[in-house]
Every structure is written in C-alpha cells, then in structure tokens.
Design a protein around this motif. Sequence first.
Motif, PDB file in Angstrom:
ATOM      1  N   THR A   1       0.796  -1.230   0.000  1.00 57.68           N
ATOM      2  CA  THR A   1       0.000   0.000   0.000  1.00 57.68           C
ATOM      3  C   THR A   1       0.829   1.281   0.000  1.00 57.68           C
ATOM      4  O   THR A   1       0.313   2.347  -0.331  1.00 57.68           O
ATOM      5  CB  THR A   1      -0.912   0.040   1.240  1.00 57.68           C
ATOM      6  OG1 THR A   1      -0.092   0.046   2.424  1.00 57.68           O
ATOM      7  CG2 THR A   1      -1.844  -1.173   1.271  1.00 57.68           C
ATOM      8  N   GLY A   2       2.065   1.205   0.411  1.00 55.17           N
ATOM      9  CA  GLY A   2       2.864   2.414   0.551  1.00 55.17           C
ATOM     10  C   GLY A   2       2.694   3.107   1.890  1.00 55.17           C
ATOM     11  O   GLY A   2       3.360   4.115   2.152  1.00 55.17           O
ATOM     12  N   LEU A   3       1.816   2.603   2.750  1.00 58.99           N
ATOM     13  CA  LEU A   3       1.664   3.160   4.092  1.00 58.99           C
ATOM     14  C   LEU A   3       2.875   2.791   4.942  1.00 58.99           C
ATOM     15  O   LEU A   3       3.478   1.724   4.757  1.00 58.99           O
ATOM     16  CB  LEU A   3       0.402   2.615   4.762  1.00 58.99           C
ATOM     17  CG  LEU A   3      -0.948   2.899   4.098  1.00 58.99           C
ATOM     18  CD1 LEU A   3      -2.067   2.196   4.857  1.00 58.99           C
ATOM     19  CD2 LEU A   3      -1.211   4.397   4.025  1.00 58.99           C
ATOM     20  N   ALA A   4       3.231   3.649   5.871  1.00 56.93           N
ATOM     21  CA  ALA A   4       4.312   3.336   6.802  1.00 56.93           C
ATOM     22  C   ALA A   4       3.864   2.198   7.714  1.00 56.93           C
ATOM     23  O   ALA A   4       2.780   2.253   8.316  1.00 56.93           O
ATOM     24  CB  ALA A   4       4.679   4.563   7.618  1.00 56.93           C
ATOM     25  N   LEU A   5       4.700   1.174   7.839  1.00 57.36           N
ATOM     26  CA  LEU A   5       4.388  -0.006   8.636  1.00 57.36           C
ATOM     27  C   LEU A   5       5.483  -0.238   9.674  1.00 57.36           C
ATOM     28  O   LEU A   5       6.620   0.221   9.509  1.00 57.36           O
ATOM     29  CB  LEU A   5       4.262  -1.252   7.743  1.00 57.36           C
ATOM     30  CG  LEU A   5       3.333  -1.171   6.524  1.00 57.36           C
ATOM     31  CD1 LEU A   5       3.423  -2.455   5.716  1.00 57.36           C
ATOM     32  CD2 LEU A   5       1.893  -0.904   6.956  1.00 57.36           C
ATOM     33  N   ASP A   6       5.133  -0.978  10.718  1.00 56.68           N
ATOM     34  CA  ASP A   6       6.168  -1.350  11.679  1.00 56.68           C
ATOM     35  C   ASP A   6       6.904  -2.589  11.178  1.00 56.68           C
ATOM     36  O   ASP A   6       6.643  -3.083  10.069  1.00 56.68           O
ATOM     37  CB  ASP A   6       5.575  -1.544  13.081  1.00 56.68           C
ATOM     38  CG  ASP A   6       4.681  -2.777  13.204  1.00 56.68           C
ATOM     39  OD1 ASP A   6       4.592  -3.573  12.245  1.00 56.68           O
ATOM     40  OD2 ASP A   6       4.064  -2.954  14.278  1.00 56.68           O
ATOM     41  N   ALA A   7       7.802  -3.120  11.973  1.00 53.97           N
ATOM     42  CA  ALA A   7       8.629  -4.242  11.526  1.00 53.97           C
ATOM     43  C   ALA A   7       7.816  -5.494  11.234  1.00 53.97           C
ATOM     44  O   ALA A   7       8.251  -6.349  10.447  1.00 53.97           O
ATOM     45  CB  ALA A   7       9.692  -4.542  12.586  1.00 53.97           C
ATOM     46  N   GLU A   8       6.634  -5.613  11.830  1.00 56.34           N
ATOM     47  CA  GLU A   8       5.807  -6.797  11.622  1.00 56.34           C
ATOM     48  C   GLU A   8       4.738  -6.585  10.564  1.00 56.34           C
ATOM     49  O   GLU A   8       3.932  -7.484  10.309  1.00 56.34           O
ATOM     50  CB  GLU A   8       5.159  -7.225  12.944  1.00 56.34           C
ATOM     51  CG  GLU A   8       6.179  -7.665  13.992  1.00 56.34           C
ATOM     52  CD  GLU A   8       5.522  -8.164  15.255  1.00 56.34           C
ATOM     53  OE1 GLU A   8       4.335  -7.801  15.494  1.00 56.34           O
ATOM     54  OE2 GLU A   8       6.162  -8.915  15.998  1.00 56.34           O
ATOM     55  N   GLY A   9       4.693  -5.392   9.960  1.00 57.96           N
ATOM     56  CA  GLY A   9       3.748  -5.144   8.884  1.00 57.96           C
ATOM     57  C   GLY A   9       2.457  -4.483   9.285  1.00 57.96           C
ATOM     58  O   GLY A   9       1.545  -4.345   8.459  1.00 57.96           O
ATOM     59  N   PHE A  10       2.340  -4.031  10.537  1.00 58.84           N
ATOM     60  CA  PHE A  10       1.142  -3.326  10.984  1.00 58.84           C
ATOM     61  C   PHE A  10       1.286  -1.825  10.694  1.00 58.84           C
ATOM     62  O   PHE A  10       2.400  -1.297  10.648  1.00 58.84           O
ATOM     63  CB  PHE A  10       0.913  -3.546  12.479  1.00 58.84           C
ATOM     64  CG  PHE A  10       0.622  -4.967  12.855  1.00 58.84           C
ATOM     65  CD1 PHE A  10      -0.640  -5.500  12.658  1.00 58.84           C
ATOM     66  CD2 PHE A  10       1.611  -5.785  13.389  1.00 58.84           C
ATOM     67  CE1 PHE A  10      -0.924  -6.827  12.984  1.00 58.84           C
ATOM     68  CE2 PHE A  10       1.346  -7.106  13.725  1.00 58.84           C
ATOM     69  CZ  PHE A  10       0.075  -7.632  13.517  1.00 58.84           C
ATOM     70  N   ILE A  11       0.152  -1.144  10.522  1.00 64.53           N
ATOM     71  CA  ILE A  11       0.154   0.273  10.152  1.00 64.53           C
ATOM     72  C   ILE A  11       0.624   1.122  11.330  1.00 64.53           C
ATOM     73  O   ILE A  11       0.067   1.035  12.429  1.00 64.53           O
ATOM     74  CB  ILE A  11      -1.256   0.719   9.710  1.00 64.53           C
ATOM     75  CG1 ILE A  11      -1.733  -0.120   8.518  1.00 64.53           C
ATOM     76  CG2 ILE A  11      -1.264   2.202   9.343  1.00 64.53           C
ATOM     77  CD1 ILE A  11      -3.201   0.081   8.178  1.00 64.53           C
ATOM     78  N   LEU A  12       1.618   1.933  11.091  1.00 65.36           N
ATOM     79  CA  LEU A  12       2.102   2.846  12.118  1.00 65.36           C
ATOM     80  C   LEU A  12       1.194   4.071  12.182  1.00 65.36           C
ATOM     81  O   LEU A  12       0.950   4.724  11.163  1.00 65.36           O
ATOM     82  CB  LEU A  12       3.531   3.280  11.815  1.00 65.36           C
ATOM     83  CG  LEU A  12       4.657   2.329  12.235  1.00 65.36           C
ATOM     84  CD1 LEU A  12       5.988   2.846  11.720  1.00 65.36           C
ATOM     85  CD2 LEU A  12       4.696   2.166  13.754  1.00 65.36           C
ATOM     86  N   ILE A  13       0.690   4.377  13.376  1.00 65.43           N
ATOM     87  CA  ILE A  13      -0.192   5.528  13.551  1.00 65.43           C
ATOM     88  C   ILE A  13       0.362   6.453  14.626  1.00 65.43           C
ATOM     89  O   ILE A  13       1.180   6.054  15.462  1.00 65.43           O
ATOM     90  CB  ILE A  13      -1.630   5.100  13.932  1.00 65.43           C
ATOM     91  CG1 ILE A  13      -1.636   4.307  15.242  1.00 65.43           C
ATOM     92  CG2 ILE A  13      -2.270   4.304  12.807  1.00 65.43           C
ATOM     93  CD1 ILE A  13      -3.029   4.010  15.779  1.00 65.43           C
TER      94      ILE A  13
END
Length: 375
Positions: free
Chosen positions: A251-263
């Motif tokens: 998606t191009g969204l920023a993710l953490d190391a495990e692939g979850f969306i960083l908010i």
Amino acid sequence: MPKHVLPAESRELVLVGGGHAHLGLLRALAMRPVPGLRVTLLAEELAPVYSGMVPGLVAGLYRPEESRVDLLRLATAAGARLIHDRATGLDPAARRLACARHPALRYDLLSLDIGSVSRPLPPGEGRVLPVRPIGSLEARLAAVLLDGPARAAVVGGGAAGVELAFSLRHRLGPAAEVTLLPGAGLLPHAGGAARALVRRALAGRGIAILEGAPVSRSAPGALLLADGREVPCDLALWTTGAAAPPWLRETGLALDAEGFILIDETLRSVSHPEVFAAGDVATMAAHPREKAGVYAVRQGPPLADAIRRLMAGRAPRPWRPQRRALALIGTADGEAIALWGRFALRGAWAWWLKRRIDRRWVTRFAELPAMPPMR
C-alpha cells in the motif's frame, strides 16, 4: 494546506472492517451525525463477533446470536452505505481502495479496522485450527468436533490461549485430555504470582501445561515440539498471536517491523494523514501495546472525535491508550481470573464482572438511539 484542513468538497469517509473501534464510531455517528459526511462501510463479516465472548461461545456458554453485532442495522442507524466485500489493495496517491468483488472506492478519509490474521500454521498433516478469523471459529470448531476428539491442545500462552483451554475442557468434558502449549512461557506480560495462580487453576481442572519449546510440526494424532517432545493430539487450536494482513505491504503506508500500520496519537497513519487505523491492524508508534480487544474497544470515541474535528476544520486531539488493561479470563465453570499488571485474583465475582461487561458491550449496539429525521 495543513493536514487537519480538508478541502471543502471532502465528504467521503470509507470504513474498512467491522472491528471494535469502527463499531464504536458507527454508534457515535448514529447518535450524532456529522452534517455532509457520506459514510461507506466495507465489511467482509455482516455479524462480527465480540472477541471477549469467543471463549464463552467455544465453551457453549453463549448462543452465537448473543455474541454478535448486527452490522447492517448499525450501519443503517449511522446513515452509512454497507458493502459486503473485502479490501484487496490501496492506492493512497489516487485515494482509491481496491475491493475483491466491487469497483474501487474513492475516499477523502479512510479508516482501517480489519484486525489481524493468524500466524502461519506448522507444517504437517495434523488437525490444527487457527482461531482467526474469530467470526467463523465456532462453525469451524463444531465441524471438526463431530467425531469428538479425546485429545485436544491449545497452542499459545497468552490470555486468549489460557481461556480457550478452559473453554475446551468445559466443552469436551472431564474425560478428554486438554493440553496447553505456551511455547517459551505462560502469560509473558504477567507477574510470577499471577502465572502461579493461573497454573493452579489449569491444574485443578486437569489441563496439562508443556512449556519451553514451540510447536515445529503437526502429524495425525500428534504435535511435535522443537525440542523433540511429542504431544498426543487429535485437535489443536492455534492462538500464537497476531500477524498483519499481507496486502498492507503493497500500500505504501508506513508499517512497523511486523507489517502493521504505524499511527500517531490521533490514530492517523504517520505517512498518510488522511488514513486512520485502529485495532489490531495498527501500532501506535509512541505508545505500542499488545494486540488485544481491551485496547481496541477504547478507540471508537477518539476516532469519532478526530473525524468530527477534521470535518470542522480543526486538528484532531491526541489520544493515549491506557498503560494497562484489566484482563478477565473465564474458567467456563462459574469463575474467572482477573489480571491487572502483575496482580491476579480469582473467584465467582470475577466471572460475574466479565459477563456483565461483555453482555453490556454487545447490548449497546442493539439498543440504538432513534435515527434523526432526514433533511
């Protein structure tokens, strides 16, 4: 343009998933609509199960309808269009969400509350049942229990795994063998006294605990541990934690190391402020918490507040999740264990409290306010 200011024509809010935070948001919109906001809800499950009642459902203590929320009714009360489908991709630059069976949806604001998926199952031919997706767990479990397995295991040492072990003991009866396989250790976030209390409760109900090694392989009638031990098992429930939906990586969204969306603290993507995320699918960069429903249920009100403020041209207010949460682990026989940080107590009072909290949470979505008149 500041990221809290929406263009005048921005009116399309697309919600993806019927997770706990989105249920709270929809209820808030039903009670107090946002003028001019058009809401679309994309959901794969039309009657999502409340995660806190899943163990009771597995134990046979609840009927399926007692643990579900009618998403169509809730969406209608909120004035939202409901599309029965699932998301498959996202183009943030074009602000379009790809769907499996419908044309792409355009959005001005997007919110993702799609939960998590099961971590990979061990290789082999044994009967291993992932708990996720939780909405179909009871039906999948009922299908494999037709032949009445006498030896069952739960793989995972968190609160969910412990409670499901109690649930299987109740459902299968005293003659069945039930084993809990917590891998590296039981309840890693709890204190020593809390773990000791839980061990006593498990042992008192004839539930064996085998710690120290993860499951490496499954075979018909057995699970094989990484240290060479073999556990007789006709059915295993896989509760080893949450994994991120794989399509998020594209998606191009920023993710953490495990692939979850960083908010951030306003529940918005740190890379795309028009995108919100809540529940298991999100990780708050400044305040990471374990993936648990007790945190997701608190995110509905701040999510609703953030959207109201954005629509009014104001910046969303920061929100911080609680440092710790009360975990109530039902033993499926009239008691529960209350965990608060490193402290633990057990008794019938804890079971009464758990049932009251769970039933009230589901009921609040059935007892909706009257819809406002159309203008």
